[in-house]
Design a protein around this motif. Structure first.
Motif, short mmCIF file in Angstrom:
data_model
loop_
_atom_site.label_atom_id
_atom_site.label_comp_id
_atom_site.label_asym_id
_atom_site.label_seq_id
_atom_site.Cartn_x
_atom_site.Cartn_y
_atom_site.Cartn_z
N ARG A 31 39.76 18.50 19.16
CA ARG A 31 40.11 17.17 18.68
C ARG A 31 39.68 16.07 19.64
NH1 ARG A 31 43.43 16.00 15.03
NH2 ARG A 31 44.28 14.29 16.27
N HIS A 32 40.00 16.27 20.90
CA HIS A 32 39.89 15.15 21.83
C HIS A 32 38.65 15.21 22.73
CE1 HIS A 32 43.61 13.77 20.28
NE2 HIS A 32 44.31 14.77 20.76
N THR A 37 38.41 15.74 14.61
CA THR A 37 39.85 15.52 14.40
C THR A 37 40.36 16.07 13.07
OG1 THR A 37 39.34 13.31 13.58
CG2 THR A 37 39.96 13.49 15.90
N GLY A 38 39.52 16.79 12.35
CA GLY A 38 39.99 17.40 11.10
C GLY A 38 40.99 18.52 11.35
N HIS A 40 44.26 19.67 12.68
CA HIS A 40 45.46 18.90 13.04
C HIS A 40 46.43 19.74 13.86
CE1 HIS A 40 44.42 16.50 9.19
NE2 HIS A 40 43.83 15.98 10.25
N VAL A 78 37.33 22.69 9.68
CA VAL A 78 37.26 22.10 8.34
C VAL A 78 36.02 21.24 8.16
CG1 VAL A 78 38.63 20.04 8.94
CG2 VAL A 78 38.66 20.91 6.58
N GLU A 79 35.51 20.70 9.25
CA GLU A 79 34.32 19.85 9.14
C GLU A 79 33.09 20.64 8.69
OE1 GLU A 79 36.43 19.63 11.75
OE2 GLU A 79 36.87 17.51 12.16
N PHE A 104 47.75 16.49 5.55
CA PHE A 104 47.78 16.84 6.97
C PHE A 104 47.66 18.35 7.16
CE2 PHE A 104 49.73 17.16 11.24
CZ PHE A 104 49.01 16.16 11.90
N PRO A 107 43.62 21.13 6.09
CA PRO A 107 42.62 21.90 6.83
C PRO A 107 43.09 23.31 7.19
CG PRO A 107 42.68 19.64 7.62
CD PRO A 107 43.85 19.80 6.69
#
Lengths: 159, 793
Positions: A31-32, A37-38, A40, A78-79, A104, A107
């Motif tokens: 994510r970071h 960011t998909g 969660h 998920v991307e 939310f 994914p």
């Protein structure tokens, strides 16, 4: 305090080389650090399943892995699912069945189901419920998720 | 995008009554939603919060020196900083008559619940912030705490807020009509019971989170927040941070579930803003799940003393409900649930009634709104007690309910609290549920035991649900800091589409989709040419927000008016372009404006919009611009209603039970989108069933500490835990709302507990088992079986 570890990880077909703080968990890395960011994060305790990704094809909870454990592995998130402008068949099944509300948890369900679809096994509705029980949803009551997954698995098997 | 001229006879998709593909889904399915944690500004700092480990203590000293010395730590806040720079959280939804018992973002010399914020740290990473938080030494002197509402009202209980209150009773709100005491004294039969409702969490899958950014030169505090009420939060931030409201920009992009828990400002929101303002750097805080369980408002906990009096034929003579609702340690933005009073008498005729809400302080996490807002709690007490009355009278619970239900001809009906039930056929839902569950068949075959050794029973639970608010005047009379209205701006664009701007943020309810449907319905434009922009206070008209099942009731009226305005001007410009004298001869159809009687004579909406927006060629009398903003003020609340029926089997030795079938019959008025309504009902039922069967926030009464602060031991239902649910819809359009809609967001949470408890009691009626508390666990049932058998458990 900072203990940097070099890793090489393939995410959705792209090779990433990074130096990560040893205590970074895999979900935070995705994510970071990679800004994907998909995936969660809902509990960081391996319960809610929001952070489910595929590691070498297996559905795993990425909050229970440390980023250094990804070294040398292939990750799918998920991307990776959508086909350019279009959704893939699983995503379409979720949309058509109204299998998401706030989105939310989605994914987590999509990646869990992606792994299920690949083994090609026939599963009853009850077995699907069992397989999905590692991902929590607070909006839908699950019925439409189970329906979407059931339809998708049937179609993936060509029936 | 090509201009498709639709044939006049083809039904348009995406209008009211249709279930088009949701506007929200494409981005969410791709993982492209924008939740609070999905954006991290460059240069952002991260916040961690030090929380009290005690339910009640004096703070003797706080030593922040070690934290401040840590590399990467930029700022530490303690209570005195917060008191100097901010105001206590202001209450949006006060309980009438309640004194002010709210709180600053950080504890002021004492803590009143376990998890209360005591200090906060801003640092270059979350890891460093959390490490630094652990270095902050707080010297606590624990003092006696109050574990629950019963203990709170003991004569020797410590008074939790002696500076404001004489006892732990914050306020009592009695309401009475007729003479229930005399009616009870004169009645043939009186049943009464004390009912305990469990403390639960709404538990959205996304925790709370905020990113605050302060640019004093730009006069802007920019806040990305996971909230249901961006405009209300903006006003609260202005008040609490002593800023001009015009400086504050709140954005709620995608919100990962809310359910009433994300209404208004929380302490951590103020802390992130205060750090950002002190440091002039963006500050981010994402709540972790342990913090969530301790710090995000809890819900439901209440004790109801309910009494029903009736004559021999089962006609209800009076009802009384005196209940204590647990507010926790402080009054947050919304305080504890208020609708138990409004709906205590349910769908039944009642002339003599008394209800008294006793809002009670305890040493636990503050209680706030949660889907249902008091209605599931009181429904459990009343409907379980009604079945006891039926057994006492040896009458069918179906007949008892039917006999007392208000008929369509009796509506509108003002109940004993002054609420007006608008319309509906309550008995139709009851009888549909009875029919669908096979009630009569079960009565013939008996309770068993079946071949598998289990006893079977059917439980019913009927309800009304207040959806929306009667009016802003109604809210004003209760001290509310928000109105009943909703608003919308619709603006044509040069691509031939409409931009729809709403302050209603997106947290799963499908409002982007439903709003576009209503606009498409009234305006005539194709559904897929409407683009919804939601939740940004700088882009959207002032509004109230999505809660209280009010969104569609209030917003549909605003959409209708705005669409009518926009339509009139679109047709006026279209008439000029088509050289038609009377705009009334035209219609908007999908992507064109055309002559209704001669569809071949048309002009593309894109061209109409361009002419209207640019205004380069408009004739005299037509101003440039093509947009409309409208507000709608509801005149009444609409009451949804229904009946649930549960088929339950029970093992009379172990208390184990299964909900084998669950039938939900409900009426949400005119369905704007049937698929969304089903989704709302099913989702509400999942939360209602979770609270009825599994969920409970448990505190150690001795230490006052939360025992289950993780998802490993707070049991949210999984896909395997849901009983088979059958939905049946009836459809009575409400006469008091736009298009006849009723709210639907909270309905599902209401009936589950009572339906299942009644099913268990029905199955075990041979033993005389009675149930008076939630959650309904096998252990609880086993204990009640032992009690009924006279065995000490």
């Amino acid at each position: 305090m900072s203990d940097e570890v070099p890793i090489t990880v393939t995410v959705n077909g792209t090779v990433h080389r990074a130096s990560v703080d040893a205590r970074t968990h895999a979900a935070d890395f995705l994510r970071h650090t990679l800004h994907m960011t998909g995936t969660h994060v809902g509990c960081e305790q391996g319960v809610c399943g929001m952070c489910t990704v595929l590691l070498d094809g297996d559905a795993v909870k990425s909050c229970l892995l440390l980023a250094p454990q990804l070294d040398g592995h292939e990750i799918e998130t998920v991307e990776s699912l959508a086909d350019g402008d279009g959704l893939n068949a699983l995503q379409e099944a979720f949309r058509d069945a109204h299998a998401l509300q706030c989105g939310f948890c989605t994914p987590g369900f999509l990646m869990t189901t992606t792994a299920l679809a690949r083994d090609g096994r026939r599963r009853s509705r009850e077995e699907i419920r069992e397989e999905l029980s590692g991902v929590l949803c607070r909006c839908t009551g699950y019925e439409n998720i189970v329906t979407a997954v059931e339809r998708h698995l049937s179609e993936a098997r060509g029936v | 995008m090509s201009d498709v001229v639709e044939s006049p006879s083809a039904p348009r998709s995406g209008v009211i009554g249709d279930s088009p593909a949701r506007k929200e889904d494409d981005r969410l399915l791709r993982g492209e939603g924008r939740f609070a944690d999905d954006v991290t500004p460059a240069n952002a700092l991260h916040m961690a919060v030090v929380r009290s480990p005690f339910p009640r203590a004096r703070i003797e000293a706080i030593d922040i020196s070690a934290a401040l010395e840590m590399d990467g730590v930029h700022d530490v806040l303690v209570g005195t900083d917060v008191a100097a720079r901010s105001e206590p959280i202001n209450v949006l939804r006060p309980t009438p008559g309640a004194p002010y018992v709210t709180y600053y973002a950080l504890a002021q010399g004492r803590v009143e619940y376990e998890g209360q914020p005591v200090a906060s740290v801003a640092a270059t990473s979350r890891h460093i912030a959390e490490d630094a938080a652990e270095l902050i030494e707080v010297d606590y002197d624990p003092v006696e705490h109050v574990p629950d509402v019963i203990a709170a009202m003991e004569p020797d209980a410590p008074v939790l807020h002696p500076d404001v209150l004489d006892s732990n009773l914050l306020v009592s709100n009695p309401q009475s009509v007729g003479d229930s005491a005399s009616a009870i004294a004169a009645a043939d039969t009186v049943v009464s019971g004390r009912f305990f409702v469990n403390r639960v969490s709404g538990l959205p899958m996304e925790t709370r989170g905020i990113v605050a950014e302060w640019r004093p030169g730009g006069r802007e505090l920019s806040v990305r927040l996971s909230t249901q009420t961006p405009h209300l939060v903006r006003s609260q931030l202005a008040h609490c941070l002593r800023l001009d409201e015009s400086w504050i920009h709140v954005v709620a992009a995608d919100v990962g579930g809310a359910f009433g828990l994300k209404l208004g400002v929380y302490p951590e929101d103020l802390l992130a803003c205060l750090h950002a303002m002190a440091l002039r750097r963006p500050v981010k805080w994402i709540e972790d799940r342990l913090e969530f369980f301790r710090a995000t408002t809890h819900a439901r906990e209440a004790v109801h003393d309910f009494r029903i009096a009736a004559d021999r034929e089962g006609r209800i003579a009076a009802m009384e409900d005196v209940y204590a609702t647990d507010l926790g340690a402080y009054y947050g933005s919304f305080g504890s649930a208020q609708l138990s009073s409004v709906t205590y008498s349910g769908p039944y005729r009642l002339d003599h009634g008394t209800v008294e809400r006793r809002v009670t302080m305890t040493s636990k996490t503050p209680v706030g709104a949660y889907r249902g807002y008091g209605q599931p709690e009181v429904n459990f007490a009343r409907e379980v007690l009604l079945d006891r009355l039926a057994r006492r009278l040896e009458m069918s619970p179906v007949e008892l309910r039917r006999r007392n239900m208000l008929t369509p001809e009796e509506l509108p009906w003002r109940n004993t609290t002054g609420a007006v039930y608008d319309s509906g056929d309550y008995a139709e839902c009851l009888l549909a549920a009875v029919d669908r569950i096979g009630y009569d068949e079960l009565r013939r075959t008996g309770h068993g035991p079946r071949a598998d050794g289990r006893y079977v029973g059917v439980g019913l639970s009927s309800f009304v649900e207040r959806t929306g608010y009667a009016s802003s005047r109604f809210l004003a009379g209760r001290g509310s800091k928000f109105g009943a209205h909703e608003s919308v701006t619709v603006r044509a664009n040069r691509s031939g589409g409409i931009d729809l701007y709403t302050g209603v943020s997106t947290f799963g309810q499908g409002s982007e989709t439903a709003f576009a449907q209503v606009l498409s319905h009234v305006l005539g434009i194709a559904y897929d040419r409407v683009h919804v922009h939601a939740g940004d206070t700088s882009a959207t008209p002032l509004n109230t927000g999505a809660f209280a099942s009010r969104t569609m009731i209030a917003a549909a009226g605003a959409l209708e008016k705005a669409a009518a305005d926009l339509r009139a001007k679109t047709l006026k410009v279209g008439a000029w372009l088509l050289e038609v004298d009377d705009p009334d001869e035209l219609e908007i159809a999908g992507t064109v404006v055309r002559v209704a009687s001669d569809p071949a004579r048309s002009v593309a909406l894109r061209d109409v919009h361009e002419e209207a927006i640019l205004g380069l060629r408009l004739p005299e009398g037509i101003e440039p611009g093509l947009e409309a903003t409208a507000y709608h003020e509801p005149t009444h609340a609409a009451f949804a209603y229904g009946t649930a029926a549960a088929l339950v089997s029970v093992d009379a030795e172990t208390g184990d039970f299964d909900v084998e079938r669950f039938v939900m019959v409900h009426d949400s008025g005119t369905p704007v989108n049937p698929q969304l309504i089903d989704g709302q009902i099913r989702g509400g039922l999942a939360q209602g069933l979770g609270a009825a069967l599994r969920e409970e926030l448990r505190y150690d009464p001795e230490t006052g500490q939360l025992l289950n602060g993780t998802m490993l031991d707070y049991f949210v239902p999984t896909a395997c835990d849901m009983p088979p649910i059958e939905l049946v819809h009836t459809e009575v359009a409400s006469p008091v709302t736009p298009f006849g809609v009723r709210g639907v967001g909270e309905t599902g949470t209401i009936p589950a507990g009572a339906a299942i408890a009644n099913g268990i009691c029905d199955a075990l009626s041979g033993l005389g088992v009675e149930i008076s508390r939630l959650p309904l666990t096998p252990e609880l049932v086993w204990r009640e079986i032992q009690r009924a058998r006279g065995v000490p458990a």
